[in-house]
Every structure is written in structure tokens, then in C-alpha cells.
Design a protein around this motif. Structure first.
Motif, PDB file in Angstrom:
ATOM      1  N   CYS A   8       0.866  -1.182   0.000  1.00  0.00           N
ATOM      2  CA  CYS A   8       0.000   0.000   0.000  1.00  0.00           C
ATOM      3  C   CYS A   8       0.902   1.231   0.000  1.00  0.00           C
ATOM      4  O   CYS A   8       1.908   1.276   0.702  1.00  0.00           O
ATOM      5  CB  CYS A   8      -0.889  -0.036   1.246  1.00  0.00           C
ATOM      6  SG  CYS A   8      -1.705   1.523   1.591  1.00  0.00           S
ATOM      7  N   CYS A  29       0.655   2.720   3.900  1.00  0.00           N
ATOM      8  CA  CYS A  29       1.005   2.000   5.124  1.00  0.00           C
ATOM      9  C   CYS A  29       1.865   0.756   4.905  1.00  0.00           C
ATOM     10  O   CYS A  29       2.231   0.079   5.866  1.00  0.00           O
ATOM     11  CB  CYS A  29      -0.262   1.620   5.880  1.00  0.00           C
ATOM     12  SG  CYS A  29      -1.148   0.255   5.111  1.00  0.00           S
ATOM     13  N   CYS A  33      -4.563   0.119   0.576  1.00  0.00           N
ATOM     14  CA  CYS A  33      -5.164  -1.061   1.194  1.00  0.00           C
ATOM     15  C   CYS A  33      -6.565  -0.706   1.716  1.00  0.00           C
ATOM     16  O   CYS A  33      -6.908   0.478   1.801  1.00  0.00           O
ATOM     17  CB  CYS A  33      -4.269  -1.560   2.333  1.00  0.00           C
ATOM     18  SG  CYS A  33      -4.346  -0.507   3.788  1.00  0.00           S
ATOM     19  N   CYS A  79      -6.584   1.975   4.558  1.00  0.00           N
ATOM     20  CA  CYS A  79      -6.258   3.337   4.124  1.00  0.00           C
ATOM     21  C   CYS A  79      -7.345   3.927   3.225  1.00  0.00           C
ATOM     22  O   CYS A  79      -7.490   5.139   3.136  1.00  0.00           O
ATOM     23  CB  CYS A  79      -4.906   3.359   3.424  1.00  0.00           C
ATOM     24  SG  CYS A  79      -3.543   3.020   4.537  1.00  0.00           S
TER      25      CYS A  79
HETATM   26 ZN   LIG Z   1      -2.638   1.108   3.649  1.00  0.00          ZN
END
Ligand SMILES: [Zn+2]
Length: 200
Positions: free
Chosen positions: A59, A62, A71, A74
Motif C-alpha cells: 500500500c 502503510c 489497502c 487506508c
Molecule cells: Zn494502507
């Protein structure tokens, strides 16, 4: 003695044997299972491996695994971006998500600092974490690395980097497992449980 060695079968067994927790006997069993699949089943199996490799990446925010730019955590607008929970492994995110207690965001390091295994801070997603702190409203970073020597060292290392940035750094309280017995808990677990005690 005739040789019963069939090269493609040996190669298949060898591949399974490389998987974590799989010994020679299990590798053999899996290889024979795969051999018993239909042509379509075998293609699906092989394609699932290739597809996972091709489509899954980190991602952008993160470093959790995803097949999209961000992801699911997020992408979720209801998450509180001011708290970041730092974990070693994508599987830790899944474990924490199972609690349904947590509405913050995550950051996945993909390992822990381990000089013995040749893993230094530069091999982990630490600079990505620092970048997040630098350009957002992050107020608290929860260090949820494992309660191992490597996990503790990683938590200490990152907290030293974060503190000058004016962000609150906390550590998950580790304690006695539910259903566990004080008598059998090791000293580290006991002392962490005492440190992490809360008012009742
Ligand atoms: Zn993420």
C-alpha cells in the motif's frame, strides 16, 4: 537397482519442501495431490501463485499488502488517521482487525531489526513511516511489534526517531493470556503485564 526418480516430480516435491513448516513427507503428499489434480485444477493452482505475485504490492501509505493503490484500511474514510499502529507483519493487521476494537490506521514494517539475521532498519518500511508523520496530522504511534528481543529493539529504535517529531509513542501492553496461569508466565510477560496494568 532401478531408479524411481521422476525428475518433474522431484522438482515439485523440492518446491513444496521449501515452504515453511513442510518436511519431506508432507512435501511428497502435497506433490502427489497436485499430480492428481485435473489439468484445469493444476492451471488454477499455478495461476493463483503467479497472480498473487504479479498483483500484490505494498500500500502506498502503510506498506500493508494490497492489489490496489491503497489497502482497505487506508481507503476507509471512517478510520482515524491521527493514530498509527505499527506492526511487523501484514498478518498482525489481520489479527488486530479481528478484535473490532481498533479504528485507527496501521503501518507494516515487514520485519524487525535483527542484526543476527542481517536485518537492519533500512530493510524495513521505517522511512515510509517517518514520511507519514512528516506530512499528516498523526498524534499517536502505537508500537505493536512482537514482544521479542527483535520486536522490543525495533520499538525502541523507532520511538527514538519519532519522539523529536513531537508525536506521542505508546507500546502495546502485553500480559497474561486469557485462561493463562500466573505461575507459568515467564518474567518478561509478567513484568510487561505489571507495567501495562489498568484501573478496574
Ligand atoms: Zn494502507
Amino acid at each position: 537397482m532401478p531408479s524411481y526418480n521422476v525428475a518433474p516430480l522431484s522438482r515439485l516435491i523440492e518446491q513444496f519442501e521449501r515452504l515453511p513448516g513442510i518436511g519431506h513427507k508432507s512435501a511428497q503428499r502435497l506433490a502427489y495431490y497436485v499430480l492428481g489434480l485435473s489439468k484445469e485444477g493444476a492451471a488454477n493452482f499455478a495461476n493463483a501463485i503467479l497472480e498473487a505475485h504479479e498483483k500484490i504490492h505494498y500500500c502506498k501509505v502503510c506498506c500493508n499488502l494490497t492489489d490496489q493503490e491503497l489497502c482497505p484500511v487506508c481507503r476507509d474514510k471512517d478510520r482515524d488517521p491521527s493514530i498509527i499502529c505499527v506492526v511487523e507483519d501484514p498478518r498482525d493487521v489481520i489479527a488486530l482487525e479481528r478484535t473490532h476494537e481498533f479504528n485507527a490506521t496501521y503501518h507494516v514494517l515487514h520485519g524487525a531489526i535483527s542484526p543476527l539475521n542481517g536485518v537492519g532498519p533500512e530493510q524495513l518500511c521505517i522511512k515510509e513511516l517517518l514520511a507519514r508523520i512528516g506530512n499528516s496530522e498523526v498524534q499517536e504511534v502505537i508500537m505493536a511489534t512482537n514482544p521479542t528481543v527483535e520486536g522490543e529493539a525495533t520499538a525502541m529504535y523507532i520511538s527514538r526517531l519519532l519522539k523529536p517529531l513531537g508525536v506521542k509513542v505508546t507500546r502495546l501492553a502485553y500480559g497474561i493470556p486469557v485462561g493463562g496461569d500466573l505461575e507459568y508466565a515467564d518474567e518478561v510477560t509478567l513484568s510487561r503485564a505489571i507495567e501495562g496494568r489498568s484501573e478496574i
